[in-house]
Design a protein around this motif. Structure first.
Motif, PDB file in Angstrom:
ATOM      1  N   MET A 168       0.825  -1.202   0.000  1.00  0.00           N
ATOM      2  CA  MET A 168       0.000   0.000   0.000  1.00  0.00           C
ATOM      3  C   MET A 168       0.862   1.257   0.000  1.00  0.00           C
ATOM      4  N   SER A 169       1.958   1.228   0.775  1.00  0.00           N
ATOM      5  CA  SER A 169       2.854   2.379   0.825  1.00  0.00           C
ATOM      6  C   SER A 169       3.521   2.607  -0.524  1.00  0.00           C
ATOM      7  N   ALA A 170       3.987   1.517  -1.155  1.00  0.00           N
ATOM      8  CA  ALA A 170       4.650   1.638  -2.455  1.00  0.00           C
ATOM      9  C   ALA A 170       3.705   2.183  -3.517  1.00  0.00           C
ATOM     10  N   ALA A 171       2.402   1.890  -3.359  1.00  0.00           N
ATOM     11  CA  ALA A 171       1.412   2.376  -4.318  1.00  0.00           C
ATOM     12  C   ALA A 171       0.915   3.782  -3.989  1.00  0.00           C
ATOM     13  N   GLY A 172       1.468   4.381  -2.936  1.00  0.00           N
ATOM     14  CA  GLY A 172       1.030   5.719  -2.550  1.00  0.00           C
ATOM     15  C   GLY A 172      -0.333   5.744  -1.910  1.00  0.00           C
ATOM     16  N   LYS A 173      -0.735   4.641  -1.250  1.00  0.00           N
ATOM     17  CA  LYS A 173      -2.084   4.536  -0.693  1.00  0.00           C
ATOM     18  C   LYS A 173      -2.057   4.289   0.812  1.00  0.00           C
ATOM     19  N   LEU A 174      -1.005   4.771   1.462  1.00  0.00           N
ATOM     20  CA  LEU A 174      -0.897   4.637   2.913  1.00  0.00           C
ATOM     21  C   LEU A 174      -0.647   6.037   3.489  1.00  0.00           C
ATOM     22  N   PRO A 175      -1.718   6.802   3.735  1.00  0.00           N
ATOM     23  CA  PRO A 175      -1.569   8.217   4.095  1.00  0.00           C
ATOM     24  C   PRO A 175      -1.366   8.460   5.587  1.00  0.00           C
ATOM     25  N   PHE A 176      -0.735   7.537   6.289  1.00  0.00           N
ATOM     26  CA  PHE A 176      -0.487   7.709   7.719  1.00  0.00           C
ATOM     27  C   PHE A 176       0.688   6.822   8.114  1.00  0.00           C
ATOM     28  N   TYR A 371       3.828   4.642  21.051  1.00  0.00           N
ATOM     29  CA  TYR A 371       4.883   5.280  20.258  1.00  0.00           C
ATOM     30  C   TYR A 371       4.280   6.034  19.079  1.00  0.00           C
ATOM     31  N   LEU A 372       3.311   5.424  18.398  1.00  0.00           N
ATOM     32  CA  LEU A 372       2.653   6.102  17.288  1.00  0.00           C
ATOM     33  C   LEU A 372       1.945   7.369  17.758  1.00  0.00           C
ATOM     34  N   ALA A 373       1.318   7.295  18.929  1.00  0.00           N
ATOM     35  CA  ALA A 373       0.534   8.418  19.425  1.00  0.00           C
ATOM     36  C   ALA A 373       1.402   9.558  19.958  1.00  0.00           C
ATOM     37  N   THR A 374       2.664   9.280  20.266  1.00  0.00           N
ATOM     38  CA  THR A 374       3.508  10.296  20.904  1.00  0.00           C
ATOM     39  C   THR A 374       4.707  10.708  20.052  1.00  0.00           C
ATOM     40  N   THR A 375       4.817  10.148  18.841  1.00  0.00           N
ATOM     41  CA  THR A 375       6.003  10.394  18.024  1.00  0.00           C
ATOM     42  C   THR A 375       5.606  10.911  16.650  1.00  0.00           C
ATOM     43  N   ASP A 376       6.305  11.913  16.184  1.00  0.00           N
ATOM     44  CA  ASP A 376       6.062  12.476  14.856  1.00  0.00           C
ATOM     45  C   ASP A 376       6.846  11.655  13.829  1.00  0.00           C
ATOM     46  N   LEU A 377       6.151  10.812  13.108  1.00  0.00           N
ATOM     47  CA  LEU A 377       6.774   9.957  12.104  1.00  0.00           C
ATOM     48  C   LEU A 377       6.226  10.289  10.726  1.00  0.00           C
ATOM     49  N   ALA A 378       7.019  10.045   9.716  1.00  0.00           N
ATOM     50  CA  ALA A 378       6.550  10.220   8.344  1.00  0.00           C
ATOM     51  C   ALA A 378       5.535   9.142   8.006  1.00  0.00           C
ATOM     52  N   ASP A 379       4.661   9.420   7.054  1.00  0.00           N
ATOM     53  CA  ASP A 379       3.743   8.392   6.571  1.00  0.00           C
ATOM     54  C   ASP A 379       4.540   7.213   6.023  1.00  0.00           C
ATOM     55  N   GLY A 380       4.000   6.011   6.177  1.00  0.00           N
ATOM     56  CA  GLY A 380       4.691   4.827   5.673  1.00  0.00           C
ATOM     57  C   GLY A 380       4.872   3.788   6.758  1.00  0.00           C
ATOM     58  N   VAL A 381       5.755   2.829   6.504  1.00  0.00           N
ATOM     59  CA  VAL A 381       5.952   1.677   7.383  1.00  0.00           C
ATOM     60  C   VAL A 381       7.252   1.849   8.166  1.00  0.00           C
ATOM     61  N   HIS A 382       7.162   1.697   9.483  1.00  0.00           N
ATOM     62  CA  HIS A 382       8.315   1.833  10.365  1.00  0.00           C
ATOM     63  C   HIS A 382       8.429   0.606  11.259  1.00  0.00           C
ATOM     64  N   ILE A 383       9.593   0.426  11.865  1.00  0.00           N
ATOM     65  CA  ILE A 383       9.826  -0.635  12.837  1.00  0.00           C
ATOM     66  C   ILE A 383       9.968   0.005  14.209  1.00  0.00           C
ATOM     67  N   ILE A 384       9.465  -0.655  15.230  1.00  0.00           N
ATOM     68  CA  ILE A 384       9.585  -0.142  16.589  1.00  0.00           C
ATOM     69  C   ILE A 384      11.059   0.084  16.906  1.00  0.00           C
ATOM     70  N   PRO A 385      11.421   1.201  17.522  1.00  0.00           N
ATOM     71  CA  PRO A 385      12.842   1.492  17.737  1.00  0.00           C
ATOM     72  C   PRO A 385      13.514   0.482  18.664  1.00  0.00           C
ATOM     73  N   LYS A 386      14.824   0.363  18.498  1.00  0.00           N
ATOM     74  CA  LYS A 386      15.591  -0.636  19.232  1.00  0.00           C
ATOM     75  C   LYS A 386      15.487  -0.445  20.744  1.00  0.00           C
ATOM     76  N   HIS A 387      15.456   0.797  21.202  1.00  0.00           N
ATOM     77  CA  HIS A 387      15.445   0.990  22.649  1.00  0.00           C
ATOM     78  C   HIS A 387      14.160   0.463  23.285  1.00  0.00           C
ATOM     79  N   LEU A 388      13.039   0.519  22.559  1.00  0.00           N
ATOM     80  CA  LEU A 388      11.797  -0.061  23.089  1.00  0.00           C
ATOM     81  C   LEU A 388      11.841  -1.577  23.037  1.00  0.00           C
ATOM     82  N   ASP A 389      12.354  -2.124  21.946  1.00  0.00           N
ATOM     83  CA  ASP A 389      12.532  -3.568  21.833  1.00  0.00           C
ATOM     84  C   ASP A 389      13.408  -4.082  22.981  1.00  0.00           C
ATOM     85  N   ASP A 390      14.526  -3.396  23.203  1.00  0.00           N
ATOM     86  CA  ASP A 390      15.438  -3.785  24.283  1.00  0.00           C
ATOM     87  C   ASP A 390      14.763  -3.670  25.645  1.00  0.00           C
TER      88      ASP A 390
END
Length: 425
Positions: A168-176, A371-390
């Motif tokens: 969906m992101s590659a097709a430009g159809k993921l607006p968040f 994390y999504l609710a408190t962090t300003d991220l670009a639209d698209g697909v992200h991975i949870i940051p390492k410090h939270l995973d750790d």
């Protein structure tokens, strides 16, 4: 938060389960979820989720229910739906309703009722979704485009859903912004491998009452789920085979001690076949001629269509139900046994993942939404940051009474010293 007028579905008035039984199941999960009930609760207590509307669309049983209650206790407005029509537990549904949560799913549904439930969840106009297979996300994009455009984020549970979000992101159809919880180390290294591996083999044996020692078990797909299933089957004495189209994964399966082969080479002698591809028709019409008499087919991937049950039914001359959750299809002079209608066998035919595993997975999901609710991220697909995973892993270790060493000064790499002696380019 902007409000939007939506037509809310009417809630059911007829109980479909026992709330007290469901509450006991949820309480059992709470007792064995130290990370979700401790570290995650503490993190979510900052008020960031207060008034935020979250749709939780994961297989609706006790572990999912406990995640929903943790989010609700943090002040979120939680709407709960199921990610598969065959895996919704009626007792848990009633327990959540008794606690005041909105539940739009019922047990014993079919695909038509499940579609209606997903759209009912969409009509509550969630701000965020904890999704499984991107099932609600895709349906909102297709059938509720206005509400889809208002979505602020999605945290995705599965490999299948992650692939869909990337498409969906590659097709430009993921607006968040979205998180692939599946790619968090505290998810796929444990949930996919140890959780699905253990519970798939458990369900297969419990449903069939068959012996695994000496059985010829074929696993279709060697991602983390396939690895786990093959590992558990091998450890219990099975002769294990893997069908895999990715050459690197196939080589890895070989190095892990499994026999690699094409479907035509390994299926004819298989006594048990488990699909774990996350795709469609891993065992389909083209494979039916290779299946031996009395073979057992089970699915551990996302789609109910990994085993093409419709094609099998169309090709059969007789269907019978020899045991609960087993349908036998007669193909010529062969009997082919399918478990749980081709649905996820460890959930539709078992109790799902161990509580300790889902404590990690749902910790990722709970912190992911925060994390999504408190962090300003670009639209698209992200991975949870390492410090939270750790932090999740550290919290789990702490609950086990384990502390780790830290790197001592003399163990540090000396790169800083010798870099000073290198002239600048």
């Amino acid at each position: 938060m902007d409000e939007i007028a939506v037509a809310l579905p009417e809630s059911t008035t007829t109980p479909v389960g026992d709330a007290s039984v469901g509450q006991a199941k949820i309480e059992w999960v709470r007792r064995h979820s130290p990370v979700l009930n401790g570290f995650v609760r503490e993190t979510l207590a900052d008020g960031a989720l207060a008034g935020v509307r979250i749709a939780v669309v994961v297989h609706l049983e006790a572990k999912t229910a406990f995640l929903a209650t943790v989010l609700a206790d943090a002040g979120a407005e939680v709407i709960v739906a199921g990610s598969n029509p065959r895996t919704t537990n009626g007792d848990v549904v009633e327990a959540l309703r008794a606690q005041g949560l909105t539940v739009v799913a019922e047990p014993d549904g079919d695909y038509d009722s499940w579609e209606r439930e997903l759209l009912a969840a969409a009509d509550y106009a969630p701000d965020y979704i904890i999704d499984d297979g991107a099932e609600l996300t895709m349906r909102m994009a297709q059938f509720r485009p206005e509400l889809y455009q208002r979505l602020q984020g999605v945290s995705e549970e599965t490999t299948t859903g992650t692939s869909r979000l990337h498409a969906m992101s590659a097709a430009g159809k993921l607006p968040f912004k979205t998180l692939t919880a599946n790619d968090a180390r505290c998810k796929h290294l444990f949930d996919n491998k140890f959780g699905t591996g253990q519970t798939t083999v458990q369900a297969l044996l419990n449903l069939t009452n068959r012996q695994i020692a000496g059985a010829r078990v074929v696993v279709v797909g060697y991602g983390f789920v396939g690895r786990g299933i093959a590992q558990y089957a091998q450890a219990m004495g099975a002769r294990t085979f893997v069908i895999e189209i990715d050459p690197v994964r196939a080589l890895e399966a070989h190095m892990d001690g499994h026999t690699i082969g094409a479907a035509k080479d390994v299926l004819p002698t298989a006594t048990m076949v488990v699909t774990a591809t996350g795709g469609m028709r891993a065992i389909g019409e083209a494979d039916f001629p290779y299946l031996r008499d009395d073979v057992v087919l089970a699915n551990a991937g996302h789609h109910d269509l990994e085993v093409d049950v419709d094609a099998l039914a169309a090709a059969s001359t007789l269907t019978t139900e020899p045991r609960t959750n087993i349908v036998t299809y007669r193909l010529g002079d062969r009997d082919i046994h399918v478990l749980s209608g081709g649905a996820l066998v460890n959930i539709a035919g078992g109790s799902g993942h161990p509580v300790e595993i889902m404590d990690l997975t749902f910790a990722v999901q709970g912190l992911g939404i925060h994390y999504l609710a408190t962090t300003d991220l670009a639209d698209g697909v992200h991975i949870i940051p390492k410090h939270l995973d750790d932090a999740i892993a550290a919290a789990k270790l702490a609950s086990l009474g384990v502390t780790l060493d830290e790197v001592r000064p003399e163990q540090e790499d000396d790169s800083a010293d010798w870099l000073e002696g290198i002239p600048s380019a």
